[in-house]
Design a protein around this motif. Sequence first.
Motif, PDB file in Angstrom:
ATOM      1  N   UNK A 157      -4.688  15.480  46.941  1.00 28.78           N
ATOM      2  CA  UNK A 157      -4.700  16.513  47.989  1.00 28.78           C
ATOM      3  C   UNK A 157      -5.595  17.702  47.679  1.00 28.78           C
ATOM      4  N   UNK A 158      -6.059  17.853  46.445  1.00 30.12           N
ATOM      5  CA  UNK A 158      -6.934  18.978  46.134  1.00 30.12           C
ATOM      6  C   UNK A 158      -8.211  18.889  46.967  1.00 30.12           C
ATOM      7  N   UNK A 159      -8.600  19.972  47.638  1.00 26.00           N
ATOM      8  CA  UNK A 159      -9.870  19.969  48.374  1.00 26.00           C
ATOM      9  C   UNK A 159     -11.036  19.798  47.410  1.00 26.00           C
ATOM     10  N   UNK A 160     -12.112  19.193  47.864  1.00 27.11           N
ATOM     11  CA  UNK A 160     -13.259  18.938  47.001  1.00 27.11           C
ATOM     12  C   UNK A 160     -13.787  20.229  46.384  1.00 27.11           C
ATOM     13  N   UNK A 161     -13.776  21.316  47.140  1.00 31.02           N
ATOM     14  CA  UNK A 161     -14.303  22.583  46.634  1.00 31.02           C
ATOM     15  C   UNK A 161     -13.512  23.103  45.431  1.00 31.02           C
ATOM     16  N   UNK A 162     -12.268  22.686  45.311  1.00 35.49           N
ATOM     17  CA  UNK A 162     -11.410  23.167  44.232  1.00 35.49           C
ATOM     18  C   UNK A 162     -11.189  22.133  43.134  1.00 35.49           C
ATOM     19  N   UNK A 163     -11.577  20.897  43.383  1.00 36.57           N
ATOM     20  CA  UNK A 163     -11.159  19.798  42.513  1.00 36.57           C
ATOM     21  C   UNK A 163     -11.636  19.981  41.076  1.00 36.57           C
ATOM     22  N   UNK A 164     -12.916  20.265  40.871  1.00 35.40           N
ATOM     23  CA  UNK A 164     -13.465  20.325  39.510  1.00 35.40           C
ATOM     24  C   UNK A 164     -12.697  21.309  38.637  1.00 35.40           C
ATOM     25  N   UNK A 165     -12.397  22.459  39.187  1.00 30.73           N
ATOM     26  CA  UNK A 165     -11.685  23.488  38.415  1.00 30.73           C
ATOM     27  C   UNK A 165     -10.207  23.154  38.269  1.00 30.73           C
ATOM     28  N   UNK A 166      -9.552  22.795  39.370  1.00 27.98           N
ATOM     29  CA  UNK A 166      -8.102  22.646  39.375  1.00 27.98           C
ATOM     30  C   UNK A 166      -7.610  21.402  38.638  1.00 27.98           C
ATOM     31  N   UNK A 167      -8.370  20.304  38.695  1.00 21.12           N
ATOM     32  CA  UNK A 167      -7.887  19.069  38.054  1.00 21.12           C
ATOM     33  C   UNK A 167      -7.742  19.259  36.546  1.00 21.12           C
ATOM     34  N   UNK A 168      -8.485  20.198  35.991  1.00 20.34           N
ATOM     35  CA  UNK A 168      -8.416  20.442  34.544  1.00 20.34           C
ATOM     36  C   UNK A 168      -7.136  21.171  34.137  1.00 20.34           C
ATOM     37  N   UNK A 169      -6.333  21.565  35.120  1.00 16.87           N
ATOM     38  CA  UNK A 169      -5.003  22.109  34.844  1.00 16.87           C
ATOM     39  C   UNK A 169      -3.966  20.991  34.668  1.00 16.87           C
ATOM     40  N   UNK A 170      -4.352  19.773  35.004  1.00 22.10           N
ATOM     41  CA  UNK A 170      -3.424  18.640  34.966  1.00 22.10           C
ATOM     42  C   UNK A 170      -3.877  17.511  34.037  1.00 22.10           C
ATOM     43  N   UNK A 171      -5.180  17.343  33.900  1.00 22.96           N
ATOM     44  CA  UNK A 171      -5.733  16.207  33.150  1.00 22.96           C
ATOM     45  C   UNK A 171      -6.683  16.709  32.075  1.00 22.96           C
ATOM     46  N   UNK A 172      -6.585  16.144  30.889  1.00 26.08           N
ATOM     47  CA  UNK A 172      -7.590  16.363  29.846  1.00 26.08           C
ATOM     48  C   UNK A 172      -8.801  15.519  30.231  1.00 26.08           C
ATOM     49  N   UNK A 173      -9.732  16.119  30.966  1.00 28.60           N
ATOM     50  CA  UNK A 173     -10.827  15.355  31.566  1.00 28.60           C
ATOM     51  C   UNK A 173     -11.730  14.728  30.509  1.00 28.60           C
TER      52      UNK A 173
ATOM     53  N   UNK B 181       2.925  18.322  25.592  1.00 32.04           N
ATOM     54  CA  UNK B 181       3.850  19.402  25.918  1.00 32.04           C
ATOM     55  C   UNK B 181       3.282  20.781  25.659  1.00 32.04           C
ATOM     56  N   UNK B 182       2.277  20.892  24.789  1.00 29.62           N
ATOM     57  CA  UNK B 182       1.677  22.191  24.479  1.00 29.62           C
ATOM     58  C   UNK B 182       0.651  22.609  25.525  1.00 29.62           C
ATOM     59  N   UNK B 183      -0.189  21.662  25.943  1.00 30.86           N
ATOM     60  CA  UNK B 183      -1.238  21.983  26.911  1.00 30.86           C
ATOM     61  C   UNK B 183      -0.823  21.692  28.341  1.00 30.86           C
ATOM     62  N   UNK B 184       0.174  20.811  28.522  1.00 27.59           N
ATOM     63  CA  UNK B 184       0.580  20.394  29.859  1.00 27.59           C
ATOM     64  C   UNK B 184      -0.361  19.374  30.473  1.00 27.59           C
ATOM     65  N   UNK B 185      -1.339  18.892  29.689  1.00 26.16           N
ATOM     66  CA  UNK B 185      -2.349  17.984  30.225  1.00 26.16           C
ATOM     67  C   UNK B 185      -1.999  16.528  29.930  1.00 26.16           C
ATOM     68  N   UNK B 186      -2.348  15.650  30.872  1.00 26.89           N
ATOM     69  CA  UNK B 186      -2.127  14.219  30.712  1.00 26.89           C
ATOM     70  C   UNK B 186      -3.330  13.565  30.020  1.00 26.89           C
TER      71      UNK B 186
END
Length: 363
Positions: free
Chosen positions: A195-211, A240-245
Motif C-alpha cells: 500500500x505504500x505510494x511509489x513516492x514514499x516507497x524507497x524511504x519508508x520500506x527501509x523502516x520494515x526491511x533490511x534492504x 528485535x533491535x532494529x525492527x527490520x526483517x
Amino acid sequence: MDETFKLPQYKIFINPIDFRELKRDIWIDDPVPAQLAIDGKKLEIDLSYRGSHIRDFEKKSYQIVYYKPKKFKGSSLVHLNAEFKDPSFIRNKLSFDFFKEIGCLAPQSRHVFLTINGKAEGVYLEIESVDENFINRRDLPNGSIFYAVDGDANFSLMSDLDKETKKSLKLGYERKWGSAKEELYLQELIYQINTLPKAEFQKEIQRYVNVESYLRWVAGVIFTSNYDGFVHNYALYRNGATGLFEVIPWDYDATWGRDVNGKRMESDYVPIHGFNTLTARILDENHFRKQYRKLLEEIMNHQFTVEYMAPKVEKLLQSLRPSVLLDPYKKQQLDQFDQELAVITLYMEERKNYLKKKLTMFD
C-alpha cells in the motif's frame, strides 16, 4: 571405508514396535521415541519424518528432537535430509555456504552417515533448525522467526494458491519463534509492501526491511536458481533491535542446474528479476535497482566463478564418494555422482552468460 573420508556417524535405535508405528502412516507428524548414538554419546530423542512430497521417496528424511538432554551442541532439534533427488548430495549445503559467503544468514549443515537399527540408510545432510537457537548461536538480537510454509508467502495481498484476496495477512506463514505480538509486525510488513505510494516507497520500506540484506538474499536465489525461493523456501527473521526483517534461505536441493526432480534445469529458467511483490517493488526503485546490479556484478566477479566454486564442489564430492558407495539407495548411481562436478560447473558458466546479458535491464 578409508578413515580419512569417513563421515560422522548417526546411529539410531528404535524399538521395532515404535518403528512399525512410524512406518504405518508416513504423513503423520507424531514422533516416536528412539536413541541416537553420536560423537561417543547416547541421547534420548523423538524421531519423525519431515518434508512434504519427499515423504513418498524410498529414502526418508527425518527430524530429530532432543529429549534427554533437551539440547545437544546448542540445538533442540536438527533435520536429516536424504537429498534423494540430488545426485550430488551437496546442492543444499553448497547453497547455504554460498549464501553465507555473500553476506546472508543461512543454516549450518554437514554430511553424516545414518544407520537405523544397524541397517545403513546412507548419506544424509544434517541441517541446523532455524529457531531461537539459530538466533542465540549467532549472538543476534532476540526477535521472531516465521516459516514460509506455502506459496501464499509471496509478500502480496493476493493469494498465490487460489488467486483471490487473502483472508488474513498471516497466510503462508507459521510463527516458529517469538510472541503472538510479532504476528502484528508481520502483517504490518505485508500491508505496507502493498500500500505504500511509489513516492514514499524507497524511504519508508527501509523502516520494515533490511534492504541491503534482502537484495543479497535475492542475489543468492538468482545465482543458485531456486525456482520456489521467492514464495516458499525461506524463513523471515525480525531483528528485535532494529525492527527490520531479513530472509533466511531453506530447502535448496533443487539448485545449481537441477530441478526438484533432479532433472537438468535450463540456465535461464529463473528470471534475473525474480518474482514476488516485495522484489518487484524494490527493483522498481532506481536507487535499489542500481544497488542490485552492482551486487550481482560483485558476486559474479568473486564468489560465482568456476575458479572459486569448483574446488569447493570437488572437495565436497571427494569427501562423500566413499560413503556414497555404502549408501543402499545411491550406490548404483555412482556414475551420475561422478559427473556432478561437470554438471554444476557447466550450469555456472551458462548461468553467468545469461545474467550478463540481462544486467542492462537494471541501468
